[in-house]
Design an enzyme around this catalytic site. Structure first.
Site, mmCIF file in Angstrom:
data_model
loop_
_atom_site.group_PDB
_atom_site.id
_atom_site.type_symbol
_atom_site.label_atom_id
_atom_site.label_comp_id
_atom_site.label_asym_id
_atom_site.label_seq_id
_atom_site.Cartn_x
_atom_site.Cartn_y
_atom_site.Cartn_z
ATOM 1 N N SER A 158 0.845 -1.158 -0.002
ATOM 2 C CA SER A 158 0.032 -0.004 0.196
ATOM 3 C C SER A 158 1.020 1.356 -0.010
ATOM 4 O O SER A 158 1.846 1.198 0.770
ATOM 5 C CB SER A 158 -0.626 -0.067 1.175
ATOM 6 O OG SER A 158 -1.401 1.278 1.467
ATOM 7 N N LYS A 185 -0.168 -3.364 4.878
ATOM 8 C CA LYS A 185 -1.080 -4.046 4.104
ATOM 9 C C LYS A 185 -0.534 -5.108 3.281
ATOM 10 O O LYS A 185 0.551 -5.153 2.827
ATOM 11 C CB LYS A 185 -1.832 -3.138 3.076
ATOM 12 C CG LYS A 185 -2.877 -1.978 3.694
ATOM 13 C CD LYS A 185 -4.014 -2.756 4.122
ATOM 14 C CE LYS A 185 -4.950 -3.116 2.981
ATOM 15 N NZ LYS A 185 -5.651 -1.989 2.378
ATOM 16 N N ASN A 239 -2.325 -6.857 0.151
ATOM 17 C CA ASN A 239 -3.497 -6.816 -0.585
ATOM 18 C C ASN A 239 -3.700 -8.129 -1.353
ATOM 19 O O ASN A 239 -2.704 -8.513 -2.100
ATOM 20 C CB ASN A 239 -3.711 -5.607 -1.453
ATOM 21 C CG ASN A 239 -3.958 -4.335 -0.388
ATOM 22 O OD1 ASN A 239 -4.675 -4.415 0.383
ATOM 23 N ND2 ASN A 239 -3.285 -3.394 -0.562
ATOM 24 N N ARG A 257 -22.046 -5.439 -45.457
ATOM 25 C CA ARG A 257 -20.868 -4.827 -44.186
ATOM 26 C C ARG A 257 -21.630 -4.066 -43.520
ATOM 27 O O ARG A 257 -22.351 -3.024 -44.172
ATOM 28 C CB ARG A 257 -19.723 -4.262 -44.937
ATOM 29 C CG ARG A 257 -18.757 -3.686 -43.914
ATOM 30 C CD ARG A 257 -17.210 -3.491 -44.726
ATOM 31 N NE ARG A 257 -17.109 -4.454 -45.340
ATOM 32 C CZ ARG A 257 -16.658 -4.479 -46.610
ATOM 33 N NH1 ARG A 257 -16.674 -3.216 -47.225
ATOM 34 N NH2 ARG A 257 -16.511 -5.624 -47.522
#
Lengths: 461, 461, 461, 461
Positions: free
Chosen positions: A276, A282, A284, A315
């Site tokens: 972090s 942290k 994560n 087309r």
């Protein structure tokens, strides 16, 4: 580059490269080179011209920004590309320049280029899928009978095993890989139709040219052009979308199990992974994040592609162009997720002790159904359900194991005690037995999945 | 009823009926009846109880509104349904009531009911697909070589034939019907897992019960429960979405060709079809409208279903419930479109004369590419392209046939005239030859399509 | 009924009723009655005819199934409705029958009916929004400073307060309710244009008729018909979609906080709410489930509506009809979620003790950033970040409070100890202070939100 | 570059530039610079450090590929960016490096950068909108009363005027531009919250820092961070989606009117615009193509963004990241369409003679409703409707003008002839009168639209 910063962040260098400017332009040039060679072989254009054309088909000599600018004006990227190619050929051989792009049209060049880029991305996707399936299968062997909570509607339900849980992750991946292969076989085909799909300029030789080009480029030769027949093409995108759904399910489970309060699994960390910018503590779940992002994006890409299918006449106006723009991001996203999950699965840590702690913290409530069923055989289901509801409430209120409360209740009821032995009741609360039962229900499924996974691994895409 | 007025308006009575309250409730009850019978056969519950339970499983005795109201409170429709069923059984046999829904869970009942309803809808869809393919194939035979304009980006391009045009409508339908069958085979499977998928209450007998139930209900027995493995299920929805894309392409073409200023085809009228509440002269292309509406709605339904795939742990919170709600409308929509197009195709009128008029109104401009290619063989492509551009401008400015202008130009250029005969140039402008060429490119494709269509017709879904 | 069982399960009786067959048909008839009255007032049709027409406009006398069947054939539901109405009028007054639906067209009738139904649904939605905002605001007052974990990427981050958390739930609701009102004011307008929007049959009196009808029906009179100008209409649907996003955020948080392992909040239970058909101990977060289902469905409905906006010329083919079909489910879904969340919010239990326990279980790691910042002032950010990373690892490895480890580290470093007092470090780890700080940052925001909520409550939609 | 070749082809250099790597990275750096300056002004960090930091914030010195690679590992692009910035600052002033990104978090940096990029794109979009509205308004003045066919369900309906038609194109644009401004005012706000939104590191000074930064960057300072409050942000995307719907409606109409068989309008050509790589005669409606592509893509982007709104707790896992990835393409697409349509509108040719020819080709059938209404006043509506149906059939069968057939019928019916004069009937068939009536119904609307457009032009975004 292929995509904005945030899309590349959610993808991989390989997938981004597959759809890069250079890759798409080279794909268009590979088409033009193969066209010239095939037409020379069929005697439509001179062999010498074909050689010069094929030699000029090197993407690094082309100016992508000029192609975009010219394309926006002309209404197609192929016109400025063919113009640049013609100029490059003319610089060497003025006559050969006249045979560039002979009898072909924008859509032939562009669709084929995107097919080639997609095949490249699919090789990466398929490989990552193989790694992911392998890693999860290994995990399922190691933790086959490790008991963990089964949860429904985000609430604890019954005890399952890690091996059982992993079946629900792996089975959709094996099926998804199989279906992806099948869809790729149908979708990876040459586009060659000329102005309206009839190859009118090539007369009787159109089909032979197509066969040669397909062989040259390693693509399937369709039974004809598919200019406004997009079903097999979009079906491939649907498979990409289904894979993202299956990735999302795995990532949702991992991220929920990795919450600090649950802490049953953890993605690998270290080396700067999942840090972090603000919080030093942290860790994560970054791979889950990438897979959840893919699962959040893919359905809308698939919808965009499905919605562009009703292309007008020979087309489409706007819808074909929209399809091209939405396509690369989907496959970039799929590989971002597959690759990240494969890495995470290989290093996923499973905390068996914490799984047990989380089960035990529920005081045996997850066996309430099983106990209810035991009683029900003797007192009927509704009385048993009511009994267990009241025992469950006492267990929660008194913070005591449901088994103890249930044993007391049994002991206090002579009629019941005469038909249900205390040990029978205790067996119902056996965590390991519950996990083993769960694993046993998927034994034959795993045998089948392993065999199919091995078959897929044996013969790469 | 199944759906709001506007959804039913876009569907058919058969498809609406397949997902009606009664049909879904009967599907849930068919599950409960089959469960009881299978458990009795396996000795899990008494045979007498199973008979009473199965006998009580008649939807017309159940109160849908009470089930909805009870379901919203309980969080699942199965709880009030099982409560009503239990009461009905208890009214006859108090003991049997204890064996209702034994060892099963909400998701088993509900998923299986939706599978049964979907199968019913698929039978109708498949039949309409067969009719549609048949009618278009007949049309392609009648008008095989009828010349018509090919159009790209909503502008005239070259001459094609009606037979060629119809390939681009039929081929995706044949493939789509084949893929739908394949997907249905995978998706139409029994759901039976109990609380978390382990059939814990049934001990060793879970698998045997599942086999019996699947046989009873005519469904595939999965290798296990698929509570949060939704890939095969949503893959079926993807096929429905792809079909709507293919329907939309046909409807887009029909509605464009049916414009008063184009007037090349017309949907059948009469009997109040396609009238206007304000304008007595209106003949609206109603079948195209229904198919275009389906094509407009389906991609978003498919996206909704794909997005619900990441279901948490052993049963999703919110996503599973969203999937159930979005599912019926997709299949209702598919049948509305398939049925309407099949009717329209059977009565579609093709105005060959008008097709020719529309070609002729372009003064031969649609042969500019072909003429350019003829000249290019002698003067190189870029000079030829430039020449035809200038001839085309004169042709438009002077409102004269391009052929005449080109013949003049040829006559005035001795060098060219010595290598290109006037008749050679005239041949390039032959409308019928262009149409025949177009048809010839799809001959082998039609043979294949007819064979596959016949195989599908021979063995109904 | 309005919708399939599973959609009604996710909605409310009020919202389902607003879009029921009877409600839509009555809406169409209200249009026809208002049209006749306005035309009589303007002298276009006889007053006596208008009276008979208006008197016949009672939905209960109309046959919805016949209207659907007739509509599918005719291509619009309005034709059979007008036919039934004309017959009903003719039964009383043959001459009056000639004035039914005078100068109007299908789209006038149908669009206006859907506007009226939508207004009805919006009244319910707005009221539930008010209740939800009120209940959450009350909760924020009670628990203003209760400390709880802030979490990012599903991992613990820092300490916040319940009052702070609730701001992020309530602010989007207040804004959403304001924007919904604004959008409703623009969108709830009469449709009246006749065949192509010019009201040609009414000559100079068209505008006057429109003014009268709008007043009669309580709708805005647009500056003209909006047959293919769908922007204000679809903008209302966008607001519905945004609301579902905001509901989904709340429901996601509640369901995560209600997990057994987190257990910080619980939805109200009792009275059969949130039970399981299999597990007696289950308490499922049913309101969150409904809101999450709405959040899963709404984006795709909004996309469907946006995609139908490019309607051809003066009335669309397929897209308008698709819009009508997708519309009701969106608003039904919104009310299902709003109503369920309002009930859940009113009874939401917040477990402050458990919140504290969950904070404490992290050993002070959530203060690592704050501690890092304290050290950084003296040793620079990167040294401080590295120091805290290593202290955090020790704290985890030794299962000791980060504060203790940090105090030791401080004590052991004379240089640091000379500039940072131990109490200063201790202050950084003060849970209650952190919560109070969080609350203080949203004080003025709450004042504003309460004032705006009160203003909305004071003047109902 | 911002996007794949096909996305850039559908956009503009300005919009692509707004979301380019350099632009996003500069936006992040602008955030970091403004943060440092504001914190220095508030005495949080030293002024000298702020000056060095701000001076280092020059995107051209940063390595985008390294940021992507580092970001994928770390889980956020901000970590490697801050690392590069810190290194750049440290190279000049080691102490200052410690104050980089002080108290902020990834989401602050990234969200603010995307806000800045979006503002830049919006300036271009708003300007193109102004040009488009201006060009169409001019056209409406020139061709106010030019008669043209109104068409419903792709079939001729009644006569309208070009001025009337253009109202339905311009009104949604004016409203859309107004709503876009309003939404932009709400959405273009600074993101500043620190780790969880509480700006905990800045203590009491957080709000003051935010005010200074917002002023510095020219953004609104929200009443707090909006990390998981995405409603105002996604509401802006909804407005982008609504604009694409309105563009798509215009483009659909232009492309239909530009069909060779209709030929009522033509996009400007020349200078290589709208050519074909195969067909020298082609003039493709390229601007319509770009706008239709935008309309085909935008709904799915909006859905993706709505679906990401339920972001977990204080920062989402996967959904926030998906939002960032899907965002730029939407706004690039909007500008591609707005710019192309503005150019096309400025050069749009309107063929009044052909419009008249197309009306006349219908033999007066488009006045059948009007004639029916005339007769209805005397014989009742149902008899009149039946009469006109039969006259219409004769008119078609005999290829004679409906007026002639109707005059004969009138002459042959003494009763009718006594109440309806032939001239009265002739008046009903007056093409110019019908067009003038249509224009008259939108007179006051145009006055209002012109005034609002002028007000928007007067004060640029």
């Amino acid at each position: 580059m292929t995509a904005n910063l945030f899309e590349r962040f959610l993808s991989t260098p390989e997938a981004a490269e597959a759809f890069s400017d250079v890759s798409i332009i080279q794909g268009m040039l590979d088409f033009e080179g193969a066209l010239a060679r095939a037409q020379a072989a069929e005697g439509i254009i001179p062999g010498a011209a074909a050689a010069v054309i094929a030699g000029a088909c090197r993407a690094e000599r082309f100016d992508a920004e000029a192609i975009v600018a010219g394309g926006s004006l002309a209404g197609t990227l192929a016109i400025p590309l063919v113009k640049q190619l013609t100029a490059a050929v003319a610089a060497q051989d003025a006559e050969a320049a006249g045979w560039v792009h002979w009898g072909s049209t924008s859509q032939d060049v562009i669709d084929t280029a995107v097919v080639l880029a997609t095949r490249r991305a699919l090789v990466s996707i398929d490989a990552s899928l193989g790694s992911l399936i392998g890693a999860l299968t290994k995990l399922a062997q190691v933790h086959r009978d490790t008991p963990m909570l089964g949860r429904t509607l985000l609430q604890p339900a019954l005890v399952i095993s890690v091996g059982f849980k992993l079946t629900s992750w792996v089975a959709p991946l094996v099926r998804g890989r199989e279906r992806l292969r099948l869809a790729a076989r149908a979708a990876l085909k040459l586009q060659l139709g000329g102005a309206v799909g009839t190859l009118s300029v090539m007369g009787e030789k159109g089909s032979a040219v197509a066969q040669r080009m397909a062989a040259d480029l390693g693509l399937r030769a369709g039974p004809g052009a598919w200019q406004t027949q997009r079903d097999e093409w979009v079906a491939l995108a649907c498979e990409a979308g289904l894979l993202c759904g299956s990735f999302g399910k795995i990532a949702k489970d991992i991220s929920l199990l990795a919450q600090a309060e649950v802490a049953e699994v953890a993605e690998p960390s270290g080396g700067g992974r999942g840090g972090s910018s603000a919080m030093p503590h942290k860790r994560n779940p970054v791979a889950s994040m990438l897979a959840l992002a893919a699962a959040a994006r893919a359905p809308h890409r698939v919808a965009a592609l499905l919605a562009t299918m009703p292309q007008e006449h020979e087309r489409g106006l706007g819808n074909w162009q929209a399809e091209l723009a939405e396509w690369p991001g989907l496959f970039m996203s799929v590989h971002g997720a597959a690759h990240a999950l494969a890495e995470a699965a290989a290093g996923l840590s499973v905390d068996a002790a914490r799984m047990r702690t989380n089960i035990d913290a529920l005081h045996g409530l997850v066996f309430a159904e099983a106990a209810s069923m035991l009683f029900a055989r003797h007192v009927g289901k509704s009385r048993a359900h009511a009994l267990l509801e009241s025992l469950s409430k006492r267990c929660v209120a008194e913070q005591r194991p449901l088994l103890d409360v249930a044993l007391e209740s049994l002991a206090g009821d002579a009629a019941l005690a005469s038909v249900i032995a205390a040990d029978e009741l205790r067996a119902v609360f056996d965590v390991n037995a519950a996990a083993r039962h769960a694993s046993s229900t998927v034994d034959s499924q795993w045998a089948d999945l392993r065999a199919r996974a091995a078959a897929l691994d044996a013969e790469p895409l």
